[in-house]
Design an enzyme around this catalytic site. Sequence first.
Site, PDB file in Angstrom:
ATOM      1  N   HIS A  31       0.662  -1.113   0.190  1.00 39.37           N
ATOM      2  CA  HIS A  31       0.138   0.030  -0.128  1.00 39.37           C
ATOM      3  C   HIS A  31       0.843   1.215  -0.112  1.00 39.37           C
ATOM      4  CE1 HIS A  31      -2.594  -3.057   1.292  1.00 39.37           C
ATOM      5  NE2 HIS A  31      -3.727  -2.329   1.031  1.00 39.37           N
ATOM      6  N   GLY A 117      -3.865  -4.474  11.070  1.00 43.47           N
ATOM      7  CA  GLY A 117      -4.361  -4.931   9.544  1.00 43.47           C
ATOM      8  C   GLY A 117      -5.792  -5.334   9.594  1.00 43.47           C
ATOM      9  N   LYS A 240      -4.178  11.029  -0.816  1.00 47.30           N
ATOM     10  CA  LYS A 240      -3.652   9.651  -1.127  1.00 47.30           C
ATOM     11  C   LYS A 240      -2.724   9.658  -2.124  1.00 47.30           C
ATOM     12  CE  LYS A 240      -5.438   5.027  -0.726  1.00 47.30           C
ATOM     13  NZ  LYS A 240      -6.730   4.330  -0.306  1.00 47.30           N
ATOM     14  N   HIS A 254      -5.552   2.101  -4.763  1.00 51.40           N
ATOM     15  CA  HIS A 254      -5.339   1.811  -3.282  1.00 51.40           C
ATOM     16  C   HIS A 254      -4.866   0.279  -3.540  1.00 51.40           C
ATOM     17  CE1 HIS A 254      -6.632   0.695   0.975  1.00 51.40           C
ATOM     18  NE2 HIS A 254      -6.513  -0.307   0.493  1.00 51.40           N
ATOM     19  N   SER A 336     -22.430 -11.043  37.530  1.00 52.02           N
ATOM     20  CA  SER A 336     -22.857 -12.151  36.988  1.00 52.02           C
ATOM     21  C   SER A 336     -21.578 -13.027  36.644  1.00 52.02           C
ATOM     22  CB  SER A 336     -23.599 -11.998  35.582  1.00 52.02           C
ATOM     23  OG  SER A 336     -24.739 -11.641  35.856  1.00 52.02           O
ATOM     24  N   GLU A 357     -17.780  -5.114  24.281  1.00 53.58           N
ATOM     25  CA  GLU A 357     -16.706  -6.406  24.387  1.00 53.58           C
ATOM     26  C   GLU A 357     -15.639  -6.148  23.379  1.00 53.58           C
ATOM     27  OE1 GLU A 357     -20.158  -6.395  23.740  1.00 53.58           O
ATOM     28  OE2 GLU A 357     -20.854  -7.219  25.572  1.00 53.58           O
ATOM     29  N   ASP A 414     -33.383 -18.025  30.545  1.00 53.76           N
ATOM     30  CA  ASP A 414     -33.070 -16.839  29.594  1.00 53.76           C
ATOM     31  C   ASP A 414     -33.033 -16.859  28.064  1.00 53.76           C
ATOM     32  OD1 ASP A 414     -32.631 -14.401  31.118  1.00 53.76           O
ATOM     33  OD2 ASP A 414     -30.664 -14.915  31.932  1.00 53.76           O
ATOM     34  N   GLN A 418     -28.682 -15.602  25.371  1.00 55.03           N
ATOM     35  CA  GLN A 418     -27.554 -15.563  26.428  1.00 55.03           C
ATOM     36  C   GLN A 418     -26.722 -16.541  26.686  1.00 55.03           C
ATOM     37  OE1 GLN A 418     -28.342 -12.269  27.980  1.00 55.03           O
ATOM     38  NE2 GLN A 418     -29.891 -12.295  26.371  1.00 55.03           N
TER      39      GLN A 418
END
Lengths: 608, 608
Positions: A31, A117, A240, A254, A336, A357, A414, A418
Amino acid sequence: MPERDLHYLAELAAQLRVDSVRAAAEAGSGHPTSSMSAADLMAVLFACHLRYDFDDPDNPANDQLIFSKGHASPLLYSLYKAAGAIDDAELLSFRQRGSRLEGHPTPRLPWVDVATGSLGQGLPVGVGVAMAGRLERLPYRVWVLCGDSELAEGSIWEAAEHAGCEGLANLIAIVDVNRLGQRGPTRHGWDTGAYARRFGAFGWHTIEIDGHDPGQIDYALQDACNTRRRPTVILAKTRKGEGVLEVENREGAHGKALKDPDKAIDELGGQRRVRVEVHKPDQGAVPFRFAEKPMSLPSYELGEKVATRTAFGAALAALGTACGDVVALDGEVADSTKAAAFEKEFPERFFEMYIAEQQLVAAAVGLQARGWRPYAATFAAFLTRAHDFIRMAGVSRASIRLVGSHAGVAIGEDGPSQMGLEDLAMLRTTYGSTVLYPCDANQAVALTAAMADLEGVSYLRTTRGDTPVIYAPGERFPVGGSRVLRQSPGDRATIVAAGVTVHEALAAADELAASDIPVGVIDLYSIKPVDTAALIEAATTTGNLITVEDHRLEGGLGDAVSDAVGELGPRVVKLAVTGLPGSATPEEQLADAGIDRRAIANAVKRLL
Amino acid sequence: MPERDLHYLAELAAQLRVDSVRAAAEAGSGHPTSSMSAADLMAVLFACHLRYDFDDPDNPANDQLIFSKGHASPLLYSLYKAAGAIDDAELLSFRQRGSRLEGHPTPRLPWVDVATGSLGQGLPVGVGVAMAGRLERLPYRVWVLCGDSELAEGSIWEAAEHAGCEGLANLIAIVDVNRLGQRGPTRHGWDTGAYARRFGAFGWHTIEIDGHDPGQIDYALQDACNTRRRPTVILAKTRKGEGVLEVENREGAHGKALKDPDKAIDELGGQRRVRVEVHKPDQGAVPFRFAEKPMSLPSYELGEKVATRTAFGAALAALGTACGDVVALDGEVADSTKAAAFEKEFPERFFEMYIAEQQLVAAAVGLQARGWRPYAATFAAFLTRAHDFIRMAGVSRASIRLVGSHAGVAIGEDGPSQMGLEDLAMLRTTYGSTVLYPCDANQAVALTAAMADLEGVSYLRTTRGDTPVIYAPGERFPVGGSRVLRQSPGDRATIVAAGVTVHEALAAADELAASDIPVGVIDLYSIKPVDTAALIEAATTTGNLITVEDHRLEGGLGDAVSDAVGELGPRVVKLAVTGLPGSATPEEQLADAGIDRRAIANAVKRLL
């Protein structure tokens, strides 16, 4: 800025462009254009603001530099050459077999701490490194070079939120707004204001500049260094392929070597021999010293009923006492997962990452890059949210400890959203990973403690409900081992289980024994690495293996067993979750999924 | 708003709270407090603004309601009862085995189109539904009820960016800012301004209100309906557990039935028999008619060298011509995945989702909920970014087609961050999924076309490099089938391969045949469902199976084969990627990973 300095910076940037073109030309891929847009930004950073000792990458006071736009690796390697860290011959080994200079940076290079990456990951990992800096009270800065395309990734905004709210002033993002993504214009083009409004709303200090003007760049970097209580983002408008008419600001350029590299190099003024003296950090910074105390792990009485998640929490708190480098991260479910037990004892080493997360795992990767030993816990199901980060942690050879609670249908009412039913497969495929799944509280304690010393990505799977303690306190459970819980010379089959299904397997074995069908039971608490010897012995002795797991049929314990004994060729029958569960009690769920004691006993009878 | 209406709305909201408490009490679990905070919001929505025909959930003009905070299911079910869609007895079956009223909503209920419960997913899926509304030129609105905790998920901001930039005015997010997450206060508490700044920066119309004031709610909902060219977010300050002192605005009251439900119901004024007449949509809306034309698929000559990704792109464009309901979504790599071929022909049915893989998959889920047939393509490696969305698409029984290009080490120089090595395992574990992996262009065309009619999550894995065409144009490749490419009575082993390794296997078989070691070769293009009969026949005939795949050892083709023949017990030797690749040419990569022709031949010799 004096004219002389401006000239020097222009020459350095030109060399970086030339070398990016040369490296990609030699490789025939890479690149160069994405490197050329950021050359001025990095030239000024290296010449004027970075504090880094290339001879001592482990110097604790070194600034940290992360190329979140990892595809701009030709620029990074050209910078290494300009700084004298690598020579020209190595630069030209770019992307060749055996070279440290891979297509995207990895820690095979001593100056790279985390692999990039997969876009949108460098900034969240940088947040983790910045969190470590605050913990260590060290003055280093974390510089992250981002592309503009990758700002579309949600993980960038998880990072923006965490860094903004925590006021991580040691974190500086430099966005190379070259307006062109892989296949065309980005959403916002050169509208740096659009990005500034977003980062500003998340509490960042924002600076918009011309990314090819060394004076503006220098001012912005200095402004970032002087900013207190807020992270800074520098939004730099660039072109670029800057400097080469064939590709400059053009679509379709690109990720390709230039068609006529010699002409491009001429256009850029030819090769140069510019060196950049990167300032070393101030002397005298001492590495953070982690407190060490004797280990005193919790223990549970035989027959007691305790959830493995509870034992994990207690063990983590005990580890926290013994090891000052253990830190815990939570996805807003610590009550929990029971990581809350650690928080209570060590609030300063506990990080609430909220329901994000990807940032949870990225922060763990960043913290371990600074020598901390992170445990990151959430529901097993929600670790799938961070799969790409876990995958890349493997590529980074990062030593992080993941803990997934509420595994399997055994959570009960649940319902499927879950239930962690794919986690074993996901973690088994991770490069260099370890996958552990305890069935009782004392085993959970031992495995939690064992993880502290494991390298790579390790995973502990815990259970929501209480299970009886079947192992005496203090028993040893080596990683890669297993436990034979039932065995007799007349065994006609061996049941292989882990976690909740161990208890179902024991009940089934007892029931079968009462019907004069003796079967063995193996507790396969180490799913990866797996105890091949024990499985082969069982396969050789009984010829029939029944695997039973609270997980999907694919990629979990059953597949691990098949794989271990595959060349031997015993019969392997797998019991696992194949349907789509709804709401029901844990007992009903195990029965409906066909992984309870009755299903196991029936499977054995059917097989024999 | 007249006093009489205010009284009615208060009564309706009180009933929703009472019923939420009752349902959770009967179940002994669930989230009554998270339901109670949003009761006023939903009461006003149902009574005054929602357009929905509960007797005809398929009415194309129905508004769409998504509970992104799926744990507030007691509220949703209480609304269904108030609307007369379910009776009280069914309400009290909440979370019991066999009940449609699961812990989190799933499409087992006719009024639920997509499963929620993994937070941060409802809004991105709502974006997809809103995109469909624009495509269909239908006037329905998409209402999404979000929690405040879930705004920490990056996927929310991918959705905010897409909806804001596209100006999806038919999308209205209602955020229940009750300030308390599962384990304590959220990051921003009741600072609705913090959220407003963020959404505003992403181009949304923002309204901050008291979420317990029916007048304010009504005004905000009307304002949202009247807003043009921008999506609207209503940020409603509420109290968790509103109405019951024991839990109102208190920590530690998340996700639990109330301790004393009778007292709570008294406090809420007792049970009521309030009905809500939800307005039906205006008559006369006709479902969008998809154009249908004869299918004319591309074909390739035997021996030609064509990448399967190229064949996929051409087939997708052909499908677009034949089927007006086929849409394509791209993660800003359409030039690489070759989905660009579709964009060229049908720009109005092509959606650039930029580098936001979670939103990419979520939009596909939303579009299929409206009857469209989406193909979403990106690099196989980056589909891991959307793993949780794929998992939940399985729970939603969503029919989406995923395409992962650049599979395996065969991509060559780009290195491990770009290599899809975990995708087969990830997709195999997905509930109800189909996993296909063509080895040549004509097969890729056939499988791409076959996916159009598949239910559930289906996956096509494509290869970057050119491979020789080995199948004649027009040959059939049924899902669940395989192709025997080499077979002789004297076969001493059978090599099972797919994709790039088919060509390596054929070369190895030819080489072995030359050394008088005849072996069979099976092209296992359908990895799930797998052709158990063919594999069992091969296992029975030769007794030795060698699997070879450009994927990690765990969870992929080898495990699928082991699983299929497990109860028979042949010897199975697996060749797969076990190390960590760097940069190298495709040929070097295959050799280094031990999955090229030489490695296969050696494995056969070693085995025999």
